[in-house]
Design a protein around this motif. Structure first.
Motif, PDB file in Angstrom:
ATOM      1  N   GLU A  50       9.322  11.692 -10.381  1.00 17.79           N
ATOM      2  CA  GLU A  50       8.542  11.051  -9.321  1.00 17.79           C
ATOM      3  C   GLU A  50       9.062  11.448  -7.940  1.00 17.79           C
ATOM      4  O   GLU A  50       8.287  11.829  -7.056  1.00 17.79           O
ATOM      5  N   ASP A  52       4.688   4.449 -13.936  1.00 14.57           N
ATOM      6  CA  ASP A  52       4.377   3.433 -12.928  1.00 14.57           C
ATOM      7  C   ASP A  52       5.639   2.728 -12.443  1.00 14.57           C
ATOM      8  O   ASP A  52       5.735   2.328 -11.279  1.00 14.57           O
ATOM      9  N   SER A  66       7.120   5.179  -9.976  1.00 15.93           N
ATOM     10  CA  SER A  66       6.442   5.153  -8.674  1.00 15.93           C
ATOM     11  C   SER A  66       6.769   3.871  -7.921  1.00 15.93           C
ATOM     12  O   SER A  66       6.876   3.873  -6.693  1.00 15.93           O
ATOM     13  N   ALA A  67       6.962   2.760  -8.649  1.00 18.18           N
ATOM     14  CA  ALA A  67       7.352   1.509  -7.999  1.00 18.18           C
ATOM     15  C   ALA A  67       8.704   1.656  -7.319  1.00 18.18           C
ATOM     16  O   ALA A  67       8.903   1.177  -6.192  1.00 18.18           O
ATOM     17  N   ILE A  81       8.151   3.669  -4.105  1.00 18.56           N
ATOM     18  CA  ILE A  81       7.396   2.922  -3.099  1.00 18.56           C
ATOM     19  C   ILE A  81       8.242   1.808  -2.497  1.00 18.56           C
ATOM     20  O   ILE A  81       8.220   1.571  -1.288  1.00 18.56           O
ATOM     21  N   VAL A 139       7.190  -5.329 -11.767  1.00 14.84           N
ATOM     22  CA  VAL A 139       6.367  -4.204 -12.213  1.00 14.84           C
ATOM     23  C   VAL A 139       5.819  -4.519 -13.600  1.00 14.84           C
ATOM     24  O   VAL A 139       6.587  -4.805 -14.525  1.00 14.84           O
ATOM     25  N   LEU A 143       4.036  -6.053  -5.317  1.00 13.83           N
ATOM     26  CA  LEU A 143       4.185  -4.606  -5.344  1.00 13.83           C
ATOM     27  C   LEU A 143       2.861  -3.921  -5.016  1.00 13.83           C
ATOM     28  O   LEU A 143       2.820  -2.929  -4.273  1.00 13.83           O
ATOM     29  N   HIS A 144       1.776  -4.441  -5.549  1.00 13.41           N
ATOM     30  CA  HIS A 144       0.445  -3.883  -5.293  1.00 13.41           C
ATOM     31  C   HIS A 144       0.144  -3.875  -3.798  1.00 13.41           C
ATOM     32  O   HIS A 144      -0.485  -2.942  -3.277  1.00 13.41           O
ATOM     33  N   TRP A 148       1.116   0.232  -4.403  1.00 10.96           N
ATOM     34  CA  TRP A 148       1.360   0.688  -5.774  1.00 10.96           C
ATOM     35  C   TRP A 148       0.108   0.532  -6.631  1.00 10.96           C
ATOM     36  O   TRP A 148      -0.632  -0.446  -6.502  1.00 10.96           O
ATOM     37  N   GLU A 149      -0.136   1.504  -7.499  1.00  9.66           N
ATOM     38  CA  GLU A 149      -1.250   1.451  -8.440  1.00  9.66           C
ATOM     39  C   GLU A 149      -0.729   1.683  -9.854  1.00  9.66           C
ATOM     40  O   GLU A 149       0.291   2.341 -10.052  1.00  9.66           O
ATOM     41  N   TRP A 150      -1.457   1.133 -10.827  1.00 12.23           N
ATOM     42  CA  TRP A 150      -1.038   1.311 -12.212  1.00 12.23           C
ATOM     43  C   TRP A 150      -1.897   2.369 -12.886  1.00 12.23           C
ATOM     44  O   TRP A 150      -2.998   2.706 -12.417  1.00 12.23           O
TER      45      TRP A 150
END
Length: 325
Positions: A20, A203, A206-207, A210, A223, A280-281, A285-287
């Motif tokens: 990532e 994911d 990426s969390a 981010i 997450v 987080l969203h 952030w996206e799943w």
């Protein structure tokens, strides 16, 4: 080019995390004991330094020499690990501790970062290594992050629920994938409503990035997949990803007795476990939808030699149950 130091970094979550950060323009250094194969050995942008993170003097020397912009702490399993690291890396732009949804000590649906109480942690538990104190130790690690932030360190925590995806050495999902791939009937504990939210490994990675880039010091971020299927639906999703036609036979405690209990099966949970990922969203952030995530998971599972056979009941015991139903 920004630099990130991953304490850990060669297995599962660490492997996805390195990928990532590389894909987002970071130079990466792995800091670990070198006991596992390094999948990035041929990547000149990924440096490797050998260091036992419990060697405080050596860890401080690594901090002084590398002076990274970001530290992702993937293998802090005791509160002291976090306290030492946040001191050694006090001047970095971001220190992110990989905590766990197991840190929550209160049963809530869903569990929220700023509302749900954390597990307590005694002095004995803080130094323990048993699975029973894992959540306690992660909770105390979170509290160490909060204390470091109060002292001026840009330290944050990320709390994943159970993680799945390619290269998952825990083999929890491999158990079910191997059953679905190789048998036309499988025993499922309970009535299919057991729910333990999962999080796709990419994911989680990426969390971590981010949060390092956009998170607020002293904060924790959950997450978990934005859709949490109960076990019956999860097995349907797994069967679809495997392109398999399998009959799921549900068995409660009475049907499983005397040889098995529902808790003997991986991913079974007698109480729903669900984390809110709204915080987080809100950072952007996206799943990854299950169809995409499970396609990658199944492909890597089939290339591996993992079958999860030691994570759940033996097939002959399962057949005994099937024959009785």
């Amino acid at each position: 080019m920004p630099t990130v130091l991953c304490i850990g970094g060669t297995r599962f979550i660490g492997r996805a995390t390195v990928t990532e950060f590389r894909e987002h323009g970071y130079d990466v250094t792995l800091c670990n004991r070198g006991r596992h194969p390094n999948p990035f050995a041929d990547d000149p942008a990924v440096e490797h330094v050998r260091c036992d993170r419990r060697d405080d003097e050596r860890l401080r020397a690594v901090a002084d020499r590398l002076d990274p912009d970001v530290v992702i702490d993937l293998v802090a399993y005791h509160p002291r690990d976090v306290r030492v690291a946040t001191d050694a890396f006090a001047d970095v732009d971001a220190y992110v501790f990989v905590s766990s949804g197991a840190a929550y000590g209160e049963h809530r649906i869903p569990k929220r970062e700023d509302e749900t109480q954390l597990e307590p942690c005694s002095e004995r538990e803080a130094g323990d290594d048993s699975p029973e104190t894992y959540g306690n130790r992660k909770a105390e690690g979170d509290r160490a992050v909060f204390a470091a932030a109060e002292a001026g360190v840009r330290a944050m925590s990320v709390r994943p629920t159970i993680v799945y995806g390619p290269h998952d050495y825990t083999e929890r999902l491999d158990y079910w994938l191997a059953r679905i791939d190789n048998h036309d009937r499988v025993v499922v504990p309970g009535d299919g409503t057991s729910l333990h939210q999962l999080a796709y490994v990419d994911d989680v990675a990426s969390a971590l990035r981010i949060v390092a880039e956009k998170g607020e010091a002293g904060e924790a971020y959950n997450v978990g997949d934005r859709h949490a299927p109960a076990m019956a639906e999860l097995l349907e999703l797994l069967a679809a990803a495997c392109d398999a036609d399998v009959e799921t036979v549900y068995a409660g405690a009475r049907e499983l007795a005397p040889d098995l209990r529902p808790g003997d099966f991986p991913l079974y949970n007698d109480r729903p476990h669900l984390l809110s990922a709204e915080k987080l969203h809100d950072l952007g952030w996206e799943w990854t939808p299950h169809s995409e995530a499970l396609d990658a998971t199944v492909a890597e599972h089939r290339e591996s030699d993992r079958d999860g056979s030691d994570r759940g009941p033996r097939r002959d015991v399962e057949i005994d149950v099937l024959d009785r139903l």
